[in-house]
Design an enzyme around this catalytic site. Sequence first.
Site, mmCIF file in Angstrom:
data_model
loop_
_atom_site.group_PDB
_atom_site.id
_atom_site.type_symbol
_atom_site.label_atom_id
_atom_site.label_comp_id
_atom_site.label_asym_id
_atom_site.label_seq_id
_atom_site.Cartn_x
_atom_site.Cartn_y
_atom_site.Cartn_z
ATOM 1 N N SER A 189 25.653 31.335 6.336
ATOM 2 C CA SER A 189 26.599 32.403 6.010
ATOM 3 C C SER A 189 25.951 33.388 5.043
ATOM 4 C CB SER A 189 27.871 31.823 5.392
ATOM 5 O OG SER A 189 27.611 31.212 4.140
ATOM 6 N N ASP A 227 16.210 32.620 8.149
ATOM 7 C CA ASP A 227 17.630 32.902 8.362
ATOM 8 C C ASP A 227 17.875 34.388 8.616
ATOM 9 O OD1 ASP A 227 17.728 30.258 7.717
ATOM 10 O OD2 ASP A 227 18.827 30.515 5.838
HETATM 11 P P1 ADP Z 1 24.955 28.765 3.893
HETATM 12 O O1 ADP Z 1 24.279 27.581 4.483
HETATM 13 O O2 ADP Z 1 26.326 28.941 4.476
HETATM 14 O O3 ADP Z 1 24.107 29.981 3.946
HETATM 15 P P2 ADP Z 1 24.527 29.156 1.092
HETATM 16 O O4 ADP Z 1 24.803 28.303 -0.086
HETATM 17 O O5 ADP Z 1 23.135 29.584 1.348
HETATM 18 O O6 ADP Z 1 25.157 28.399 2.351
HETATM 19 O O7 ADP Z 1 25.386 30.481 0.995
HETATM 20 C C1 ADP Z 1 26.774 30.390 0.778
HETATM 21 C C2 ADP Z 1 27.193 31.428 -0.259
HETATM 22 O O8 ADP Z 1 27.050 32.748 0.308
HETATM 23 C C3 ADP Z 1 28.646 31.323 -0.642
HETATM 24 O O9 ADP Z 1 28.827 30.380 -1.683
HETATM 25 C C4 ADP Z 1 28.940 32.745 -1.099
HETATM 26 O O10 ADP Z 1 28.466 32.959 -2.408
HETATM 27 C C5 ADP Z 1 28.098 33.576 -0.147
HETATM 28 N N1 ADP Z 1 28.880 33.976 1.036
HETATM 29 C C6 ADP Z 1 28.732 33.556 2.297
HETATM 30 N N2 ADP Z 1 29.631 34.143 3.119
HETATM 31 C C7 ADP Z 1 30.374 34.957 2.339
HETATM 32 C C8 ADP Z 1 31.467 35.845 2.583
HETATM 33 N N3 ADP Z 1 31.998 36.020 3.804
HETATM 34 N N4 ADP Z 1 31.951 36.539 1.527
HETATM 35 C C9 ADP Z 1 31.438 36.388 0.301
HETATM 36 N N5 ADP Z 1 30.426 35.566 0.018
HETATM 37 C C10 ADP Z 1 29.886 34.850 1.012
HETATM 38 MG MG MG Z 2 22.159 30.095 3.070
#
Ligand code: ADP
Ligand code: MG
Length: 408
Positions: free
Chosen positions: A153, A198
């Site tokens: 994400s 990514d």
């Molecule tokens: P992932 O494996 O999902 O990338 P990460 O820890 O690398 O996990 O990233 C997740 C973080 O990215 C969330 O805790 C948040 O801070 C940010 N994030 C991801 N998606 C969103 C969103 N739609 N809106 C705001 N922040 C987001």
């Molecule tokens: Mg990530």
Amino acid sequence: MGHRTVASAALGFERTYGRAPDGVWSAPGRVNLIGEHTDYNEGFVLPFAIQHRTAVAAGLSTGHAVRARSTFSEEPASAEIRAIARGTVTGWGAYVLGVAWALTGQRGAYLTPAGTSVPGPSDPAPEPGRPRLPEGVDLFIDSDVPVGAGLSSSAALECAVACALDELWCLGHERTALALAGQRAENEVVGAPTGIMDQFASMLGREGAAVFLDCRSQSAELVPFGLGEAGLELVVIDTREHHAHATSGYAARRASCELAARLAGVRALRDLGTDDLPVLAHLADEETYRRARHIVTENARVLESVEALRVAGPAAVGPLLTESHRSMRDDFEITTPALDLAVQASLGAGALGARMTGGGFGGAAIALVPLDAVARLQDQVLGAFASSGFNTPRISTVTPTDGARRDR
Ligand code: ADP
Ligand code: MG
């Protein structure tokens, strides 16, 4: 998929800022098909963009700040562009403001595609007669990429924001430059030491294709990965296990790989082939040797997978996925009992191949499954998890989808 988040990002923007956005951009999450922990060894990875997307509605504003809101959090994020640096922003806003920072350089100057900088709109004194570009931007974010489930994400967010800012600020960057801006944001403003996989997957992904990426040269190529035509599904089994040792485990694996490269006298493990392993066995201790063997054989498996996809189609990568898992379980030791069970139960239910995906120590497994075996796989995996006392896993399917784009 996707259209709902695009519409809701636009609506959220209108409600928050009282006007229509100038546009809506979106970027997908990703799954890594094969090539785990090879990125920081300057090796090969083979991810693809998935159907879950993060949408960013964006509009220029009259101020000097980037302001953002997201359905992810009640907390707004905002900063004056020139004030952004590592440590000045925390929480989710660091991903968004970090991208703005990476794209503008640290001096309020925009980086041109060639990497040289030109005066940006932050510069207080525009030349007379030359209109000053607006630099303030308002953003509203919505997403259907699960957060923290190993589907990246974070890259989806960075890439969507990078596309929006690139266009609104008329920067004209190449997609790879935008991907690198996302990585810089994550490395230097968020403070997470991640590779380029990514962001490249999210930027360059294409429907029915995987992104073959050389992490040393940063060159990427699309490889056919059409699951539907082949009668296959790619199932994701999220164990919902906490990544308890992820940070320390990652650092320890990285250190082992660096040690092995040093002992072998190469810049990175990417420079070793499977033929070099017998020599390394004499130079390194047993554990360091096994860590290196995973990387060296994993790089070979990525190359074999690319070849298999090109000449024989997706079904042919099945055995390589399973072998990758075995290598991560026995040599690299980054799997968990729940991940091992997900793989074993998938294979028992008729998957052509299965492996954990992502950094390890928890997270998700993927399985390549004939369409008619998907329901059975779901039942058997759920059953196996229930009788082992693990959390109920979240099971879904993903399809290779187009990368970052403008939607409106
Ligand atoms: P992932 O494996 O999902 O990338 P990460 O820890 O690398 O996990 O990233 C997740 C973080 O990215 C969330 O805790 C948040 O801070 C940010 N994030 C991801 N998606 C969103 C969103 N739609 N809106 C705001 N922040 C987001
Ligand atoms: Mg990530």
